[in-house]
Motif scaffolding. Structure first.
Motif, PDB file in Angstrom:
ATOM      1  N   THR A 280       1.192  -1.143   0.100  1.00 34.58           N
ATOM      2  CA  THR A 280       0.016  -0.090  -0.133  1.00 34.58           C
ATOM      3  C   THR A 280       0.918   0.982   0.226  1.00 34.58           C
ATOM      4  OG1 THR A 280      -2.095  -1.508   1.148  1.00 34.58           O
ATOM      5  CG2 THR A 280      -1.504   1.636   0.999  1.00 34.58           C
ATOM      6  N   GLU A 281       1.908   1.403   0.968  1.00 33.99           N
ATOM      7  CA  GLU A 281       2.403   2.312   0.966  1.00 33.99           C
ATOM      8  C   GLU A 281       3.345   2.871  -0.752  1.00 33.99           C
ATOM      9  OE1 GLU A 281       5.239  -1.052   2.225  1.00 33.99           O
ATOM     10  OE2 GLU A 281       3.060  -0.006   2.066  1.00 33.99           O
ATOM     11  N   GLU A 282       3.435   1.841  -1.096  1.00 33.75           N
ATOM     12  CA  GLU A 282       4.324   2.335  -2.676  1.00 33.75           C
ATOM     13  C   GLU A 282       2.839   2.442  -3.556  1.00 33.75           C
ATOM     14  OE1 GLU A 282       6.622  -1.640  -4.155  1.00 33.75           O
ATOM     15  OE2 GLU A 282       6.652  -1.609  -1.480  1.00 33.75           O
ATOM     16  N   LEU A 283       1.518   2.673  -3.409  1.00 33.63           N
ATOM     17  CA  LEU A 283       1.452   3.379  -4.249  1.00 33.63           C
ATOM     18  C   LEU A 283       0.874   4.492  -4.400  1.00 33.63           C
ATOM     19  CD1 LEU A 283      -2.160   0.990  -3.574  1.00 33.63           C
ATOM     20  CD2 LEU A 283      -0.340   0.168  -5.488  1.00 33.63           C
ATOM     21  N   LYS A 284       0.018   5.228  -5.053  1.00 30.02           N
ATOM     22  CA  LYS A 284       0.154   6.177  -6.078  1.00 30.02           C
ATOM     23  C   LYS A 284      -1.437   6.504  -6.043  1.00 30.02           C
ATOM     24  CE  LYS A 284       4.866   7.350  -7.264  1.00 30.02           C
ATOM     25  NZ  LYS A 284       5.231   7.321  -8.399  1.00 30.02           N
ATOM     26  N   ILE A 285      -2.123   7.987  -6.358  1.00 29.91           N
ATOM     27  CA  ILE A 285      -3.478   8.425  -6.709  1.00 29.91           C
ATOM     28  C   ILE A 285      -2.784   7.687  -7.913  1.00 29.91           C
ATOM     29  CG2 ILE A 285      -5.054   9.912  -6.980  1.00 29.91           C
ATOM     30  CD1 ILE A 285      -5.122   9.042  -3.994  1.00 29.91           C
ATOM     31  N   ASP A 286      -4.299   7.671  -8.545  1.00 33.50           N
ATOM     32  CA  ASP A 286      -4.168   7.408  -9.651  1.00 33.50           C
ATOM     33  C   ASP A 286      -3.580   6.938 -10.362  1.00 33.50           C
ATOM     34  OD1 ASP A 286      -5.954   9.597 -10.483  1.00 33.50           O
ATOM     35  OD2 ASP A 286      -5.022  11.084 -11.221  1.00 33.50           O
ATOM     36  N   GLN A 287      -3.382   5.659  -9.962  1.00 38.26           N
ATOM     37  CA  GLN A 287      -2.490   4.982 -10.298  1.00 38.26           C
ATOM     38  C   GLN A 287      -3.360   3.292 -10.611  1.00 38.26           C
ATOM     39  OE1 GLN A 287       0.572   2.818  -7.921  1.00 38.26           O
ATOM     40  NE2 GLN A 287       0.826   1.185  -8.929  1.00 38.26           N
ATOM     41  N   SER A 288      -3.438   2.372 -11.519  1.00 38.50           N
ATOM     42  CA  SER A 288      -3.604   1.624 -11.933  1.00 38.50           C
ATOM     43  C   SER A 288      -3.396   0.412 -11.526  1.00 38.50           C
ATOM     44  CB  SER A 288      -3.584   1.049 -13.829  1.00 38.50           C
ATOM     45  OG  SER A 288      -4.568   2.484 -14.611  1.00 38.50           O
ATOM     46  N   LEU A 289      -4.607  -0.444 -11.080  1.00 36.99           N
ATOM     47  CA  LEU A 289      -4.237  -2.137 -10.049  1.00 36.99           C
ATOM     48  C   LEU A 289      -5.529  -2.590 -11.212  1.00 36.99           C
ATOM     49  CD1 LEU A 289      -2.520  -2.585  -7.747  1.00 36.99           C
ATOM     50  CD2 LEU A 289      -3.567  -1.612  -6.535  1.00 36.99           C
ATOM     51  N   ALA A 290      -5.153  -3.790 -10.921  1.00 36.19           N
ATOM     52  CA  ALA A 290      -5.730  -5.039 -11.210  1.00 36.19           C
ATOM     53  C   ALA A 290      -6.095  -6.082 -10.238  1.00 36.19           C
ATOM     54  CB  ALA A 290      -4.825  -6.283 -12.159  1.00 36.19           C
ATOM     55  N   HIS A 291      -7.722  -6.224  -9.807  1.00 38.66           N
ATOM     56  CA  HIS A 291      -7.551  -6.496  -8.499  1.00 38.66           C
ATOM     57  C   HIS A 291      -8.711  -8.022  -9.286  1.00 38.66           C
ATOM     58  CE1 HIS A 291      -7.535  -2.385  -7.049  1.00 38.66           C
ATOM     59  NE2 HIS A 291      -7.461  -3.214  -5.867  1.00 38.66           N
ATOM     60  N   ASN A 292      -8.911  -9.331  -9.702  1.00 36.49           N
ATOM     61  CA  ASN A 292      -9.206  -9.802  -9.729  1.00 36.49           C
ATOM     62  C   ASN A 292      -9.347  -9.658 -11.516  1.00 36.49           C
ATOM     63  OD1 ASN A 292      -9.305 -11.448  -7.467  1.00 36.49           O
ATOM     64  ND2 ASN A 292     -11.755 -11.352  -7.107  1.00 36.49           N
TER      65      ASN A 292
ATOM     66  N   GLU B 105     -10.632 -11.866   0.028  1.00 41.84           N
ATOM     67  CA  GLU B 105      -9.126 -12.525  -0.477  1.00 41.84           C
ATOM     68  C   GLU B 105      -9.236 -11.781  -1.875  1.00 41.84           C
ATOM     69  OE1 GLU B 105      -5.256 -14.212  -0.061  1.00 41.84           O
ATOM     70  OE2 GLU B 105      -7.003 -15.558   0.052  1.00 41.84           O
ATOM     71  N   ILE B 106      -8.357 -10.936  -1.979  1.00 40.08           N
ATOM     72  CA  ILE B 106      -8.281 -10.276  -3.979  1.00 40.08           C
ATOM     73  C   ILE B 106      -7.011 -10.784  -4.208  1.00 40.08           C
ATOM     74  CG2 ILE B 106      -9.248  -8.618  -5.263  1.00 40.08           C
ATOM     75  CD1 ILE B 106     -11.618  -9.856  -4.060  1.00 40.08           C
ATOM     76  N   ASN B 107      -7.107 -11.034  -5.431  1.00 40.78           N
ATOM     77  CA  ASN B 107      -5.652 -11.423  -6.202  1.00 40.78           C
ATOM     78  C   ASN B 107      -5.459  -9.744  -7.263  1.00 40.78           C
ATOM     79  OD1 ASN B 107      -5.722 -14.170  -5.995  1.00 40.78           O
ATOM     80  ND2 ASN B 107      -6.984 -14.587  -7.765  1.00 40.78           N
ATOM     81  N   LEU B 108      -3.697  -9.130  -6.337  1.00 42.94           N
ATOM     82  CA  LEU B 108      -3.537  -7.687  -7.480  1.00 42.94           C
ATOM     83  C   LEU B 108      -2.372  -7.876  -8.128  1.00 42.94           C
ATOM     84  CD1 LEU B 108      -3.733  -5.807  -3.669  1.00 42.94           C
ATOM     85  CD2 LEU B 108      -5.482  -5.243  -4.822  1.00 42.94           C
ATOM     86  N   GLU B 109      -2.276  -7.496  -8.968  1.00 45.69           N
ATOM     87  CA  GLU B 109      -1.401  -6.603  -9.774  1.00 45.69           C
ATOM     88  C   GLU B 109      -1.061  -5.471 -10.188  1.00 45.69           C
ATOM     89  OE1 GLU B 109       0.301  -8.125 -14.163  1.00 45.69           O
ATOM     90  OE2 GLU B 109      -1.409  -8.820 -13.330  1.00 45.69           O
ATOM     91  N   ARG B 110       0.112  -4.902 -10.172  1.00 40.25           N
ATOM     92  CA  ARG B 110       0.655  -3.779 -10.695  1.00 40.25           C
ATOM     93  C   ARG B 110       0.888  -3.669 -12.243  1.00 40.25           C
ATOM     94  NH1 ARG B 110       4.284  -1.690  -5.967  1.00 40.25           N
ATOM     95  NH2 ARG B 110       4.597  -4.202  -5.861  1.00 40.25           N
TER      96      ARG B 110
ATOM     97  N   GLY C 104      -3.639 -22.652 -25.805  1.00 36.61           N
ATOM     98  CA  GLY C 104      -4.050 -21.386 -25.547  1.00 36.61           C
ATOM     99  C   GLY C 104      -4.234 -20.007 -23.822  1.00 36.61           C
ATOM    100  N   SER C 105      -4.140 -18.689 -24.005  1.00 35.66           N
ATOM    101  CA  SER C 105      -3.889 -18.263 -22.906  1.00 35.66           C
ATOM    102  C   SER C 105      -5.450 -18.304 -22.310  1.00 35.66           C
ATOM    103  CB  SER C 105      -2.622 -17.047 -22.746  1.00 35.66           C
ATOM    104  OG  SER C 105      -1.665 -17.494 -23.135  1.00 35.66           O
ATOM    105  N   ILE C 106      -5.646 -17.783 -21.001  1.00 34.34           N
ATOM    106  CA  ILE C 106      -7.093 -16.944 -19.918  1.00 34.34           C
ATOM    107  C   ILE C 106      -6.496 -16.967 -19.190  1.00 34.34           C
ATOM    108  CG2 ILE C 106      -7.751 -19.923 -19.610  1.00 34.34           C
ATOM    109  CD1 ILE C 106      -9.735 -17.300 -20.690  1.00 34.34           C
ATOM    110  N   THR C 107      -6.956 -15.785 -19.102  1.00 29.20           N
ATOM    111  CA  THR C 107      -7.438 -15.022 -17.257  1.00 29.20           C
ATOM    112  C   THR C 107      -8.035 -14.776 -16.568  1.00 29.20           C
ATOM    113  OG1 THR C 107      -5.973 -12.495 -18.756  1.00 29.20           O
ATOM    114  CG2 THR C 107      -6.369 -13.023 -15.986  1.00 29.20           C
ATOM    115  N   VAL C 108      -7.681 -15.749 -15.294  1.00 26.63           N
ATOM    116  CA  VAL C 108      -9.193 -16.246 -14.514  1.00 26.63           C
ATOM    117  C   VAL C 108      -8.530 -15.128 -13.272  1.00 26.63           C
ATOM    118  CG1 VAL C 108     -10.267 -18.153 -13.202  1.00 26.63           C
ATOM    119  CG2 VAL C 108      -9.795 -18.081 -15.216  1.00 26.63           C
ATOM    120  N   ASN C 109      -9.429 -14.698 -12.274  1.00 22.52           N
ATOM    121  CA  ASN C 109      -9.660 -13.830 -11.937  1.00 22.52           C
ATOM    122  C   ASN C 109      -7.964 -12.922 -11.452  1.00 22.52           C
ATOM    123  OD1 ASN C 109     -11.743 -14.208 -10.303  1.00 22.52           O
ATOM    124  ND2 ASN C 109     -11.427 -15.383  -8.701  1.00 22.52           N
ATOM    125  N   GLY C 110      -7.589 -12.435 -12.965  1.00 21.80           N
ATOM    126  CA  GLY C 110      -6.434 -11.980 -13.428  1.00 21.80           C
ATOM    127  C   GLY C 110      -5.474 -12.689 -13.703  1.00 21.80           C
TER     128      GLY C 110
END
Length: 203
Positions: A31-43, A79-84, A135-141
C-alpha cells in the motif's frame, strides 16, 4: 497493461455504496508504494486508486464494472488477487492482459490431483469468446494455460505455488470468476468474421 502474474493478495476492509457505484477499501503488502490515479488489477479488473490512508487504499467500481465482473459479490474480509501494471523494463512472464473483464465464468468442479488442482469453469461461449487447448486465459487476474477446452467450458491446472499465493484456494464449485480472453485470439476471431462476410472479388 498487465501480465496475469499475481504480486500479492489484498483484503477488503470496507464496502460503501455510493449511488450506483461501490467504494472498496482494501489493504495490501505494498500500500505504501501506491499512488493516487495508479492502475491496479483486482481479480483481473483494472481499477484506479482514488484514496490512500495509512495501510488502506480505496478504489471505485462503477455500475458497468459491477455488472460485468464478480466485484458485486465481494464481502469484507474477501481475499483479492492484485497486480500492478506492467513495467517495460521487465520480463513478460505471463501473457498480454488488459485488465478488461470480458465476462464471468462459473466454477464447475475442482479436482485435487495430489498436490495440483484441476479446475473446470463454465461460461457462455460465443464466436467472440472461445478457448483452445494450450491457449492463454485469465481467471481472476491470473494468467493460465488452458489444459482442456470444450463447448462452453474449459479446464486449467493449478500448481501448488499459484494455489497457495492467490485466491484460487478460496474458490468452490458455483463461485463466479472474472474471465479475460486472449487479446490476440479476440482480434483473430474478429478479423476472420469480417473476412467471412466480404463479397468475392473478381480478378
Amino acid at each position: 497493461m498487465f501480465t496475469g502474474i499475481i504480486e500479492a493478495t489484498a483484503i477488503i476492509q470496507k464496502i460503501e455504496k455510493r449511488a450506483e457505484n461501490i467504494q472498496f477499501t482494501l489493504t495490501c503488502p505494498f500500500t505504501e508504494e501506491l499512488k493516487i490515479d495508479q492502475s491496479l488489477a483486482h481479480n483481473g479488473c483494472c481499477l484506479t486508486v482514488v484514496d490512500i490512508s495509512g495501510q488502506n487504499y480505496g478504489v471505485t467500481a462503477i455500475a458497468e464494472t459491477l455488472e460485468k465482473t464478480n466485484l458485486g459479490e465481494w464481502k469484507v474480509g474477501s481475499e483479492i488477487n492484485l497486480e500492478r501494471c506492467l513495467k517495460f523494463d521487465g520480463r513478460l512472464d505471463g501473457h498480454i492482459v488488459q485488465g478488461h473483464v470480458d465476462k464471468n465464468g462459473i466454477v464447475k468442479s475442482i479436482e485435487d490431483q495430489d498436490g495440483s488442482f484441476f479446475i473446470t469453469i463454465q461460461y457462455d461461449e460465443t464466436d467472440d469468446f472461445t478457448t483452445v487447448p494450450q491457449g492463454s486465459i485469465t481467471v481472476n487476474g491470473i494468467s493460465l494455460t488452458v489444459a482442456a477446452s470444450g463447448t462452453g467450458e474449459f479446464s486449467v491446472a493449478i500448481i501448488p505455488y499459484t494455489w497457495e499465493f492467490t485466491n484460487m484456494k478460496t474458490l468452490a464449485p458455483g463461485n463466479k470468476v472474472n474471465l479475460e480472453f486472449d487479446i490476440i485470439g479476440k482480434y483473430v476471431t474478429k478479423l476472420m468474421k469480417k473476412n467471412a462476410v466480404l463479397p468475392l472479388q473478381r480478378l
